[in-house]
Design a protein around this motif. Structure first.
Motif, mmCIF file in Angstrom:
data_model
loop_
_atom_site.group_PDB
_atom_site.id
_atom_site.type_symbol
_atom_site.label_atom_id
_atom_site.label_comp_id
_atom_site.label_asym_id
_atom_site.label_seq_id
_atom_site.Cartn_x
_atom_site.Cartn_y
_atom_site.Cartn_z
ATOM 1 N N GLY A 13 -27.935 -13.735 13.142
ATOM 2 C CA GLY A 13 -26.208 -12.848 12.315
ATOM 3 C C GLY A 13 -26.750 -11.827 12.945
ATOM 4 N N ALA A 14 -27.097 -10.631 11.860
ATOM 5 C CA ALA A 14 -27.703 -9.078 12.435
ATOM 6 C C ALA A 14 -28.888 -10.109 12.953
ATOM 7 C CB ALA A 14 -27.758 -8.293 11.104
ATOM 8 N N TRP A 15 -28.992 -8.164 14.283
ATOM 9 C CA TRP A 15 -29.780 -8.409 14.953
ATOM 10 C C TRP A 15 -31.305 -7.944 13.999
ATOM 11 C CZ3 TRP A 15 -32.466 -3.456 15.073
ATOM 12 C CH2 TRP A 15 -31.639 -2.501 14.250
ATOM 13 N N TRP A 16 -30.981 -7.150 13.068
ATOM 14 C CA TRP A 16 -32.642 -6.656 12.671
ATOM 15 C C TRP A 16 -33.039 -7.762 11.445
ATOM 16 C CZ3 TRP A 16 -30.939 -5.472 7.519
ATOM 17 C CH2 TRP A 16 -30.192 -5.835 7.218
ATOM 18 N N CYS A 17 -31.825 -8.406 11.320
ATOM 19 C CA CYS A 17 -32.601 -9.673 10.363
ATOM 20 C C CYS A 17 -31.567 -10.545 10.440
ATOM 21 C CB CYS A 17 -32.595 -9.318 9.195
ATOM 22 S SG CYS A 17 -33.246 -10.208 7.582
ATOM 23 N N PRO A 18 -31.989 -11.904 11.542
ATOM 24 C CA PRO A 18 -31.201 -12.761 12.008
ATOM 25 C C PRO A 18 -30.406 -13.601 10.638
ATOM 26 C CG PRO A 18 -33.439 -12.511 12.908
ATOM 27 C CD PRO A 18 -33.197 -11.989 11.854
ATOM 28 N N LEU A 19 -31.201 -13.427 9.447
ATOM 29 C CA LEU A 19 -30.943 -14.275 8.901
ATOM 30 C C LEU A 19 -29.972 -14.312 7.570
ATOM 31 C CD1 LEU A 19 -34.094 -15.670 7.311
ATOM 32 C CD2 LEU A 19 -32.454 -17.354 8.767
ATOM 33 N N LEU A 20 -29.771 -12.536 8.096
ATOM 34 C CA LEU A 20 -27.871 -11.748 7.452
ATOM 35 C C LEU A 20 -26.729 -12.483 8.317
ATOM 36 C CD1 LEU A 20 -29.629 -8.732 5.883
ATOM 37 C CD2 LEU A 20 -29.586 -11.468 4.552
ATOM 38 N N PRO A 21 -26.115 -12.590 7.128
ATOM 39 C CA PRO A 21 -24.488 -12.894 8.574
ATOM 40 C C PRO A 21 -24.161 -11.563 9.175
ATOM 41 C CG PRO A 21 -23.945 -12.757 6.119
ATOM 42 C CD PRO A 21 -25.070 -12.390 5.813
ATOM 43 N N ARG A 22 -23.412 -10.995 10.133
ATOM 44 C CA ARG A 22 -22.874 -9.957 11.113
ATOM 45 C C ARG A 22 -21.812 -9.198 10.313
ATOM 46 N NH1 ARG A 22 -20.186 -12.553 15.493
ATOM 47 N NH2 ARG A 22 -19.319 -10.892 15.839
ATOM 48 N N ALA A 23 -22.258 -7.796 9.993
ATOM 49 C CA ALA A 23 -21.544 -7.204 9.395
ATOM 50 C C ALA A 23 -19.995 -6.475 9.784
ATOM 51 C CB ALA A 23 -22.465 -5.514 9.117
ATOM 52 N N ASP A 24 -20.462 -7.109 10.837
ATOM 53 C CA ASP A 24 -18.848 -6.355 12.171
ATOM 54 C C ASP A 24 -17.970 -7.392 12.131
ATOM 55 O OD1 ASP A 24 -20.561 -8.337 13.433
ATOM 56 O OD2 ASP A 24 -19.656 -7.309 15.234
ATOM 57 N N VAL A 25 -18.104 -9.062 11.229
ATOM 58 C CA VAL A 25 -16.893 -9.422 11.411
ATOM 59 C C VAL A 25 -16.328 -9.578 9.489
ATOM 60 C CG1 VAL A 25 -16.366 -12.420 11.188
ATOM 61 C CG2 VAL A 25 -18.200 -10.968 12.747
ATOM 62 N N ALA A 26 -14.969 -9.296 9.880
ATOM 63 C CA ALA A 26 -14.436 -9.206 8.900
ATOM 64 C C ALA A 26 -14.102 -10.856 8.730
ATOM 65 C CB ALA A 26 -12.865 -8.575 8.995
ATOM 66 N N VAL A 27 -13.943 -10.689 6.558
ATOM 67 C CA VAL A 27 -14.033 -12.158 6.181
ATOM 68 C C VAL A 27 -12.763 -11.915 4.953
ATOM 69 C CG1 VAL A 27 -15.204 -14.261 4.438
ATOM 70 C CG2 VAL A 27 -16.494 -12.951 6.363
ATOM 71 N N HIS A 28 -11.549 -12.874 4.991
ATOM 72 C CA HIS A 28 -10.918 -13.073 3.766
ATOM 73 C C HIS A 28 -10.450 -13.745 3.390
ATOM 74 C CE1 HIS A 28 -9.989 -9.437 6.196
ATOM 75 N NE2 HIS A 28 -9.380 -9.596 7.137
ATOM 76 N N THR A 29 -10.497 -13.579 1.843
ATOM 77 C CA THR A 29 -10.981 -14.555 1.686
ATOM 78 C C THR A 29 -8.783 -14.735 0.371
ATOM 79 O OG1 THR A 29 -13.170 -14.888 0.856
ATOM 80 C CG2 THR A 29 -11.827 -15.524 -0.295
#
Length: 82
Positions: free
Chosen positions: A47-63
């Motif tokens: 996911g995130a480059w600095w902590c691969p287990l966390l999801p990427r911050a640059d992705v928009a998620v809409h619920t």
């Protein structure tokens, strides 16, 4: 179970979840061999480059959440009702 207790259901759908992580294509032959030989595959993702287990911050998620749906309380629902 939900009919027996008359639950209130909230229907929700989330868009963009599939883009939160990227999969690694390296080692695909080894992973496919494991799948054929052992029946399972080891997923490689980040996911995130600095902590691969966390999801990427640059992705928009809409619920999207729908209107509440009140189920009737039926003590012993038939198979047709369930």
């Amino acid at each position: 179970y939900a009919l027996q207790h008359g639950y209130l259901l909230l229907l929700a759908y989330t868009f963009g979840e599939c883009d939160l992580y990227r999969s690694v294509g390296a080692g695909k032959r080894l992973r496919m061999w494991l799948l054929r030989r052992c029946g399972f595959v080891v997923p490689l993702f980040y996911g995130a480059w600095w902590c691969p287990l966390l999801p990427r911050a640059d992705v928009a998620v809409h619920t999207v959440v729908g209107a509440p749906l009140q189920l009737p309380r039926i003590a012993e629902p038939t198979a047709e009702q369930a």
